[in-house]
Design a protein around this motif. Structure first.
Motif, PDB file in Angstrom:
ATOM      1  N   GLY A  89      -5.266  13.657  -5.691  1.00 56.77           N
ATOM      2  CA  GLY A  89      -5.630  13.961  -7.082  1.00 56.77           C
ATOM      3  C   GLY A  89      -6.142  12.733  -7.806  1.00 56.77           C
ATOM      4  N   LYS A  90      -5.535  11.560  -7.542  1.00 63.39           N
ATOM      5  CA  LYS A  90      -5.983  10.319  -8.173  1.00 63.39           C
ATOM      6  C   LYS A  90      -7.383   9.949  -7.708  1.00 63.39           C
ATOM      7  N   ILE A  91      -7.655  10.146  -6.408  1.00 62.40           N
ATOM      8  CA  ILE A  91      -8.984   9.835  -5.863  1.00 62.40           C
ATOM      9  C   ILE A  91     -10.032  10.744  -6.491  1.00 62.40           C
ATOM     10  N   LEU A  92      -9.716  12.046  -6.630  1.00 65.80           N
ATOM     11  CA  LEU A  92     -10.652  12.985  -7.233  1.00 65.80           C
ATOM     12  C   LEU A  92     -10.899  12.635  -8.697  1.00 65.80           C
ATOM     13  N   ASP A  93      -9.824  12.275  -9.426  1.00 68.90           N
ATOM     14  CA  ASP A  93      -9.976  11.901 -10.829  1.00 68.90           C
ATOM     15  C   ASP A  93     -10.831  10.647 -10.962  1.00 68.90           C
ATOM     16  N   ARG A  94     -10.625   9.698 -10.080  1.00 66.58           N
ATOM     17  CA  ARG A  94     -11.398   8.461 -10.112  1.00 66.58           C
ATOM     18  C   ARG A  94     -12.870   8.751  -9.803  1.00 66.58           C
ATOM     19  N   ARG A  95     -13.106   9.610  -8.808  1.00 70.73           N
ATOM     20  CA  ARG A  95     -14.481   9.996  -8.477  1.00 70.73           C
ATOM     21  C   ARG A  95     -15.161  10.673  -9.665  1.00 70.73           C
ATOM     22  N   GLN A  96     -14.433  11.578 -10.297  1.00 67.45           N
ATOM     23  CA  GLN A  96     -14.991  12.273 -11.459  1.00 67.45           C
ATOM     24  C   GLN A  96     -15.265  11.287 -12.595  1.00 67.45           C
ATOM     25  N   LEU A  97     -14.367  10.340 -12.780  1.00 68.87           N
ATOM     26  CA  LEU A  97     -14.566   9.321 -13.803  1.00 68.87           C
ATOM     27  C   LEU A  97     -15.864   8.551 -13.540  1.00 68.87           C
ATOM     28  N   PHE A  98     -16.065   8.128 -12.288  1.00 69.51           N
ATOM     29  CA  PHE A  98     -17.280   7.385 -11.954  1.00 69.51           C
ATOM     30  C   PHE A  98     -18.533   8.250 -12.083  1.00 69.51           C
ATOM     31  N   LYS A  99     -18.435   9.528 -11.707  1.00 66.58           N
ATOM     32  CA  LYS A  99     -19.574  10.438 -11.875  1.00 66.58           C
ATOM     33  C   LYS A  99     -19.921  10.571 -13.348  1.00 66.58           C
ATOM     34  N   ASP A 100     -18.885  10.819 -14.166  1.00 63.87           N
ATOM     35  CA  ASP A 100     -19.127  10.963 -15.605  1.00 63.87           C
ATOM     36  C   ASP A 100     -19.688   9.674 -16.208  1.00 63.87           C
ATOM     37  N   LEU A 101     -19.149   8.535 -15.764  1.00 66.93           N
ATOM     38  CA  LEU A 101     -19.617   7.253 -16.253  1.00 66.93           C
ATOM     39  C   LEU A 101     -21.079   7.027 -15.850  1.00 66.93           C
ATOM     40  N   PHE A 102     -21.413   7.371 -14.617  1.00 64.20           N
ATOM     41  CA  PHE A 102     -22.785   7.220 -14.130  1.00 64.20           C
ATOM     42  C   PHE A 102     -23.748   8.087 -14.936  1.00 64.20           C
ATOM     43  N   VAL A 103     -23.369   9.331 -15.200  1.00 66.25           N
ATOM     44  CA  VAL A 103     -24.209  10.236 -15.994  1.00 66.25           C
ATOM     45  C   VAL A 103     -24.354   9.698 -17.413  1.00 66.25           C
ATOM     46  N   PHE A 104     -23.268   9.240 -18.002  1.00 66.60           N
ATOM     47  CA  PHE A 104     -23.299   8.705 -19.360  1.00 66.60           C
ATOM     48  C   PHE A 104     -24.226   7.499 -19.457  1.00 66.60           C
ATOM     49  N   VAL A 105     -24.069   6.548 -18.542  1.00 65.67           N
ATOM     50  CA  VAL A 105     -24.896   5.343 -18.545  1.00 65.67           C
ATOM     51  C   VAL A 105     -26.362   5.712 -18.285  1.00 65.67           C
TER      52      VAL A 105
END
Length: 195
Positions: free
Chosen positions: A5-21
């Motif tokens: 779950g932590k790995i998935l949350d971290r992946r989602q965080l990076f995906k969201d961050l990448f889209v935002f940037v």
């Protein structure tokens, strides 16, 4: 929460961050495009293709500049502009005289300048007269733009002694603008660049 779950949350965080940037960079770039794309107050040589295609085809070889008998074509020296080094015509410095054979077109081997049937088929821009600045429209005797026009009677004609631009026939060579600024402190003619 387990490690999966932590790995998935971290992946989602990076995906969201990448889209935002990515969105922020795209937004910034779209607002800055006017600083990169040329908005110069210059004309392209006769036969120039559409601006984006011109910029991709022109190798900045200077062959059209060397071929110009009137020395009207110059190398553009802008600041932080994709047009730096490309050939331009600045009518107030030296207009295009629509020389016999349009030698600049012949000199261009890359296709940035396409052949035209005749000088009256060139389309660099359109001259516009500011009647409030025009000596003739102000009641003085002046026909210099008409006299100097290489397409006299077609591109510029006289109506009651006042110059009138025929926008369908004007090629935008800038001869009228150059002539006007030599005798008129507040030049009455400006060639609107065709882009």
């Amino acid at each position: 929460m387990d490690d999966t779950g932590k790995i998935l949350d971290r992946r989602q965080l990076f995906k969201d961050l990448f889209v935002f940037v990515g969105d922020k960079v795209a937004d910034y770039a779209s607002k800055r495009i006017d600083r990169v794309m040329p908005k110069g107050d210059y004309l392209r040589p006769p036969g120039a293709v559409e601006e984006t295609e011109f910029l991709s085809l022109c190798t900045r070889c200077d062959e059209c500049i060397k071929a110009c008998p009137a020395k009207a074509i110059k190398r553009y020296h802008g600041l932080m502009d994709v047009s730096i080094g490309t050939p331009v015509i600045m009518p107030r410095e030296n207009p295009c005289v629509l020389c016999n054979g349009l030698l600049c077109i012949t000199a261009c081997k890359e296709g940035a300048l396409k052949p035209v049937d005749h000088a009256d088929k060139v389309k660099m821009g359109i001259a516009r007269i500011n009647e409030s600045r025009c000596l003739a429209w102000g009641g003085q005797d002046c026909q210099l733009c008409y006299i100097k026009c290489p397409l006299q009677g077609d591109a510029i004609f006289l109506e009651d002694g006042k110059p009138v631009i025929n926008e369908d026939k004007c090629v935008g060579c800038g001869v009228c603008e150059y002539a006007c600024q030599t005798i008129n402190n507040t030049c009455a003619i400006k060639v609107a660049v065709k882009r």
